[in-house]
Design an enzyme around this catalytic site. Structure first.
Site, short mmCIF file in Angstrom:
data_model
loop_
_atom_site.label_atom_id
_atom_site.label_comp_id
_atom_site.label_asym_id
_atom_site.label_seq_id
_atom_site.Cartn_x
_atom_site.Cartn_y
_atom_site.Cartn_z
N HIS A 157 0.81 -1.23 0.00
CA HIS A 157 0.00 0.00 0.00
C HIS A 157 0.84 1.27 0.00
O HIS A 157 0.32 2.36 -0.24
CB HIS A 157 -0.93 0.00 1.22
CG HIS A 157 -2.04 -0.98 1.09
ND1 HIS A 157 -3.32 -0.62 0.75
CD2 HIS A 157 -2.06 -2.33 1.22
CE1 HIS A 157 -4.08 -1.70 0.70
NE2 HIS A 157 -3.34 -2.75 0.97
N ASP A 365 3.24 9.54 -0.94
CA ASP A 365 2.08 8.74 -0.54
C ASP A 365 1.88 7.63 -1.56
O ASP A 365 1.97 7.88 -2.76
CB ASP A 365 0.82 9.64 -0.53
CG ASP A 365 -0.13 9.31 0.61
OD1 ASP A 365 -0.19 8.13 1.01
OD2 ASP A 365 -0.82 10.24 1.09
#
Ligand code: GDG
Length: 463
Positions: A157, A365
């Protein structure tokens, strides 16, 4: 259909409306196991004096939630230590914040081996196992060692770091070797995939084939990018409904006609909160017309507060927010509303819908679901503007956003001014393309794409 066994650090039986504190993974997996049935396996969130001998299982409909407790030592070494003080900062390009020790690395492996051994008895032959995230990179290798013959997939992720950064990790080779025990390895973006492939070719002496196959360490696996998404229709509906809720009405009234900029982030140093506040300060300092006319709502639920780097960043954010309010506020206006708490999911989506600007400026991110949620939450006839960091994985897809460099404080301030004054036509045009894309490539499409690839990947145990 084969059962799906999901493995993730935290197992959150997500309740309707949300608990207010769940992160991206829990929200993203909410719908994943509804259809096939299966097991969701991971840490209970509890710390106990003795290691769990077996998983505690709770059945809810077709899903069994199976959890293990951690001892204090496991928690310190595996979770706080190697996962969150080495892998998390390093994979977000923050070499300066990594704190490597062999003790923590050993703890990380010990917990992975323990989790693998407790998962094995719960598995059926035809299960497909999907392991999530950096906490469990070696889990697949331990499962194989213990005799698992199931298909094993892994999805990361967070970003995968560039090779030269990864080389600073003393056990980089063992980590990548373990990762390659999975039959399918998924990354968020092409950038992450390329960084991984570069390591395979240049450091591990492996081969990257054009169809995504990797041949390395005497085995073969498959690596692809699967950008995670959101349940677009659900978010749009939540936001539409929440628009008339009491909280949304209160927020709207409190703004008294001012424009609203909103940020929603776990309080994490990767999210670029100090830089974001400074950019907002620049807006107020350089564009006097916005003083008294705009409000920044920053929702920042605390996260990993026992780590010193998080405490330090929090103090920095508080200092800057206080400074902006002290310097610019009027007796009837505060420029920043900074909230260290979570909200119900629906409330949050209602707030996003009310926002003229969604401000998402991480320094790095993996994807950033808030950016996608902001787009999905907008009113089609009068959407707001997304201001998005180029260093969020989401920037690759959301090209209707105003893409910014979060390190360029003045540049972000200028983009804010541009967003606040953008015409309705331009807003609609930008939003339309993004919403269409998110409607096509939503959470279900993401899951199906990963599962289809996992089903098609050859199983190393069968070789
Ligand atoms: C990791 C990666 C990747 C936030 N505050 C509240 C709340 N949230 C929800 C948001 C969103 C989720 O949490 C946060 O997801 P992000 O993607 O923005 O960030 P991370 O937590 O860092 O997630 C990230 C993600 O995994 C998925 O792969 O995109 O790059 O770092 O859904 O809405 N939810 C509620 N109340 C809050 O106050 N209910």
């Amino acid at each position: 259909m084969n059962r799906l066994v999901t493995v993730s650090n935290r197992v959150a039986p997500v309740r309707r409306g949300g608990t207010g504190a769940e992160g991206g993974l829990a929200v993203a997996m909410q719908g994943a196991m509804k259809d096939r049935g299966g097991v969701w396996f991971g840490w209970s969130g509890n710390i106990v004096p003795h290691e769990s001998r077996e998983a505690k299982v709770i059945e809810t409909g077709r899903i069994s939630y199976a959890t293990l407790d951690l001892t204090q030592r496991d928690y310190d070494e595996y979770y706080t230590g190697f996962a969150n003080s080495v892998l998390w900062p390093l994979f977000h390009y923050r070499l300066d914040l990594t704190d490597f020790s062999r003790r923590d690395m050993a703890g990380y492996h010990r917990v992975n081996a323990m989790f693998a051994s407790r998962l094995l008895p719960l598995l059926e032959d035809s299960d497909v196992v999907w392991v999530h995230d950096y906490h469990f990179i070696p889990m697949g290798a331990y499962l194989r060692q213990a005799g698992s013959r199931q298909k094993l997939g892994f999805f990361l992720h967070i970003p995968w770091p560039p090779m030269e950064l990864l080389l600073t990790l003393p056990n980089h080779e063992a980590l990548v070797r373990d990762l390659c025990a999975y039959d399918l390895i998924g990354f968020q973006t092409q950038t992450d995939l390329y960084a991984f492939q570069q390591y395979i070719r240049e450091e591990a002496g492996g081969e990257v084939l054009s169809d995504g196959r990797i041949k390395v360490f005497g085995r073969s696996t498959m690596a692809r990018a699967f950008p995670i998404s959101i349940d677009t229709a659900e978010v749009a509906k939540l936001a539409r409904t929440a628009e008339h809720s009491q909280q949304s009405r209160r927020l709207k009234e409190s703004l008294a006609g001012r424009q609203l900029i909103t940020g929603v982030d776990r309080l994490d140093y990767t999210k670029g909160l100090p830089e974001r506040l400074e950019a907002y300060q620049h807006l107020l300092a350089s564009y006097a017309a916005y003083r008294g006319q705009v409000t920044l709502l920053q929702i920042a639920p605390p996260s990993r507060g026992d780590l010193a780097d998080y405490q330090q960043m929090r103090r920095r954010v508080e200092t800057i927010a206080g400074h902006i309010n002290g310097g610019f506020a009027e007796f009837d206006w505060s420029p920043v509303r900074y909230l260290n708490r979570g909200f119900k999911r629906q409330t949050l989506m209602g707030f996003l819908r009310l926002s003229d600007v969604g401000l998402v400026t991480p320094l790095r991110d993996g994807m950033n679901l808030v950016a996608k949620e902001y787009v999905a939450a907008q009113a089609p006839d009068n959407p707001g503007v997304l201001v998005l960091s180029r260093f969020a994985g989401a920037a690759r897809e959301l090209d209707g956003a105003l893409i910014v460099n979060p390190y360029d404080i003045e540049g972000v301030g200028e983009s804010l001014a541009r967003a606040l004054s953008m015409s309705q036509d331009e807003r609609r045009e930008r939003w339309d393309a993004m919403f269409k894309r998110l409607s096509r490539y939503d959470l279900t499409a993401w899951r199906e794409s990963f599962m289809t690839n996992l089903d098609a990947a050859p199983c190393a145990a069968a070789a």
